[in-house]
Design a protein around this motif. Structure first.
Motif, short mmCIF file in Angstrom:
data_model
loop_
_atom_site.label_atom_id
_atom_site.label_comp_id
_atom_site.label_asym_id
_atom_site.label_seq_id
_atom_site.Cartn_x
_atom_site.Cartn_y
_atom_site.Cartn_z
N GLY A 188 6.38 -3.03 16.64
CA GLY A 188 5.28 -3.61 15.85
C GLY A 188 5.53 -3.36 14.38
N GLN A 189 5.28 -4.38 13.54
CA GLN A 189 5.64 -4.24 12.13
C GLN A 189 4.49 -3.83 11.23
OE1 GLN A 189 4.94 -7.03 13.65
NE2 GLN A 189 5.39 -8.86 12.47
N VAL A 190 3.32 -3.50 11.82
CA VAL A 190 2.21 -2.97 11.03
C VAL A 190 2.28 -1.44 11.12
CG1 VAL A 190 -0.30 -2.73 10.99
CG2 VAL A 190 0.73 -4.97 11.40
N LEU A 191 2.09 -0.78 9.98
CA LEU A 191 2.08 0.68 10.02
C LEU A 191 0.67 1.18 9.72
CD1 LEU A 191 5.34 1.79 8.17
CD2 LEU A 191 4.85 1.87 10.62
N GLU A 192 0.17 2.06 10.59
CA GLU A 192 -1.13 2.68 10.37
C GLU A 192 -0.85 4.18 10.23
OE1 GLU A 192 -4.96 1.72 12.81
OE2 GLU A 192 -4.15 3.59 13.58
N GLN A 193 -0.93 4.66 9.03
CA GLN A 193 -0.56 6.06 8.74
C GLN A 193 0.79 6.39 9.38
OE1 GLN A 193 -4.13 7.86 10.16
NE2 GLN A 193 -5.18 7.55 8.22
N GLN B 233 2.26 4.97 11.80
CA GLN B 233 2.38 4.66 13.23
C GLN B 233 2.52 3.15 13.45
OE1 GLN B 233 1.06 7.50 15.87
NE2 GLN B 233 -1.00 7.43 15.03
N PRO B 234 3.64 2.71 14.03
CA PRO B 234 3.81 1.27 14.26
C PRO B 234 2.79 0.72 15.26
CG PRO B 234 5.91 2.43 14.48
CD PRO B 234 4.84 3.47 14.42
N ARG B 235 2.30 -0.49 14.97
CA ARG B 235 1.48 -1.23 15.90
C ARG B 235 1.70 -2.72 15.64
NH1 ARG B 235 -3.86 -0.15 16.76
NH2 ARG B 235 -4.52 -2.22 16.14
N PHE B 236 1.08 -3.57 16.46
CA PHE B 236 1.40 -5.00 16.39
C PHE B 236 0.45 -5.81 15.53
CE2 PHE B 236 3.99 -3.65 19.90
CZ PHE B 236 5.15 -4.36 19.67
N PHE B 237 -0.71 -5.26 15.17
CA PHE B 237 -1.63 -5.94 14.25
C PHE B 237 -2.58 -4.89 13.70
CE2 PHE B 237 -3.38 -6.13 18.49
CZ PHE B 237 -4.70 -5.76 18.32
N ARG B 238 -3.27 -5.25 12.61
CA ARG B 238 -4.16 -4.29 11.95
C ARG B 238 -5.47 -4.11 12.72
NH1 ARG B 238 -1.43 -4.30 7.11
NH2 ARG B 238 -0.71 -6.41 6.72
N ARG B 239 -6.09 -2.99 12.47
CA ARG B 239 -7.48 -2.78 12.93
C ARG B 239 -8.22 -2.08 11.79
NH1 ARG B 239 -6.57 2.06 17.47
NH2 ARG B 239 -5.12 3.23 16.18
N PHE B 240 -9.54 -2.28 11.77
CA PHE B 240 -10.37 -1.67 10.73
C PHE B 240 -10.70 -0.23 11.09
CE2 PHE B 240 -11.42 -6.29 10.60
CZ PHE B 240 -10.80 -6.56 9.39
N ALA B 241 -10.83 0.02 12.37
CA ALA B 241 -11.10 1.36 12.89
C ALA B 241 -10.68 1.34 14.35
CB ALA B 241 -12.59 1.68 12.78
N GLU B 242 -10.69 2.49 15.01
CA GLU B 242 -10.32 2.51 16.41
C GLU B 242 -11.25 1.58 17.19
OE1 GLU B 242 -8.78 6.18 18.34
OE2 GLU B 242 -10.40 5.74 19.75
N GLY B 243 -10.68 0.63 17.89
CA GLY B 243 -11.49 -0.29 18.68
C GLY B 243 -12.08 -1.46 17.90
N VAL B 244 -11.88 -1.48 16.56
CA VAL B 244 -12.40 -2.59 15.75
C VAL B 244 -11.20 -3.38 15.22
CG1 VAL B 244 -13.96 -3.28 13.89
CG2 VAL B 244 -14.33 -1.10 15.09
N LEU B 245 -10.88 -4.46 15.91
CA LEU B 245 -9.63 -5.17 15.65
C LEU B 245 -9.81 -6.20 14.53
CD1 LEU B 245 -8.62 -5.71 19.40
CD2 LEU B 245 -8.34 -3.68 17.96
N ASP B 246 -8.77 -6.44 13.76
CA ASP B 246 -8.78 -7.43 12.66
C ASP B 246 -8.33 -8.77 13.25
OD1 ASP B 246 -8.01 -9.11 10.56
OD2 ASP B 246 -7.31 -7.45 9.31
N ALA B 247 -9.31 -9.65 13.47
CA ALA B 247 -9.03 -10.90 14.21
C ALA B 247 -8.05 -11.80 13.45
CB ALA B 247 -10.33 -11.64 14.48
N ASP B 248 -8.18 -11.86 12.13
CA ASP B 248 -7.27 -12.74 11.37
C ASP B 248 -5.84 -12.23 11.46
OD1 ASP B 248 -9.29 -14.45 10.64
OD2 ASP B 248 -9.75 -13.34 8.80
N ASP B 249 -5.68 -10.93 11.31
CA ASP B 249 -4.33 -10.38 11.41
C ASP B 249 -3.78 -10.54 12.83
OD1 ASP B 249 -2.27 -8.98 9.80
OD2 ASP B 249 -2.46 -7.49 11.41
N LEU B 250 -4.66 -10.37 13.82
CA LEU B 250 -4.26 -10.55 15.22
C LEU B 250 -3.72 -11.97 15.44
CD1 LEU B 250 -4.19 -9.69 18.21
CD2 LEU B 250 -6.62 -10.29 18.35
N ARG B 251 -4.42 -12.97 14.92
CA ARG B 251 -3.95 -14.36 15.08
C ARG B 251 -2.59 -14.56 14.42
NH1 ARG B 251 -9.28 -15.12 13.41
NH2 ARG B 251 -10.60 -15.75 15.14
#
Ligand code: MLT
Length: 207
Positions: free
Chosen positions: A52-57, A59-77
């Motif tokens: 995944g090319q998104v880094l959260e502190q 940590q690689p992941r596949f899309f952004r989130r605003f908080a744990e369990g709160v996903l960023d829908a635009d970035d997800l798309r």
């Protein structure tokens, strides 16, 4: 190398099944994390494993989130589109031809797998979704799935996936046309040894 994703590719071996697995790790994983699991559940399958090319502190992941369990829908798309394009590119680059691609995603990787399938139904012929959540996407934007087989494995004591999400995601995917099997495990968000046999059996029935 690919222009968007760092990744690992392991070619199929002669004893392998007739599909390739696309491995999608959870937050903090990388392109190596799920390779042993891919080997265990589908020995000899070609494995395509992007990071995944998104880094959260860090940590690689596949899309952004605003908080744990709160996903960023635009970035997800946006990232689902990038992943769909990547798997098509990589399939050509590695000579996979018409070999069906099955996604195997855990947690954040399961969420991007489900979103990619919904928004770009040709990306995967099926998917194993380990601990996915409901997605912040509208049913109206989901493409038409062609009966793709999907396995959702949910944990009864999962502290990250809210109650009701596995069923809601299943219903969303079924309405889009997928054939979904939802199975419950007694444990939490972490992967359990016992589920490898469930996944292996389910994959074996596909080929
Ligand atoms: C997500 O952000 O996709 C979910 O919260 C799962 C996770 O990565 O922890």
């Amino acid at each position: 190398a690919d222009e968007v994703f760092d990744y690992r590719f392991l070619p199929a071996r002669p004893e392998g099944p007739g599909f390739a697995l696309v491995l999608l790790h959870g937050t903090g994983g990388d392109e190596h994390s799920l390779v042993p699991i891919g080997e265990a559940v589908a020995p000899g399958a070609a494995l395509l494993s992007p990071r995944g090319q998104v880094l959260e502190q860090g940590q690689p992941r596949f899309f952004r989130r605003f908080a744990e369990g709160v996903l960023d829908a635009d970035d997800l798309r946006r990232r689902a589109g990038e992943l769909a394009a990547f798997v098509t590119r990589a399939a050509v680059r590695h000579g996979l031809g018409e070999t069906p691609r099955i996604a195997l995603g855990y947690s954040n990787g399961a969420n991007i797998a489900a979103a990619t399938l919904l928004l770009h139904p040709a990306a995967f012929a099926g998917a194993v979704l380990l601990r996915p959540m409901q997605l912040p996407l509208g049913q109206d934007e989901a493409g038409r799935l062609a009966g793709q087989p999907l396995l959702i494995l949910a944990g009864r004591r999962d502290a990250i996936v809210p109650a009701g999400h596995p069923e809601a995601l299943r219903d969303f995917l079924v309405r889009a046309g997928a054939e979904v099997e939802l199975r419950w495990l007694p444990g939490g968000h972490g992967l359990a040894e016992e589920e490898l046999a469930i996944v292996a059996d389910w994959l074996r029935a596909l080929s």
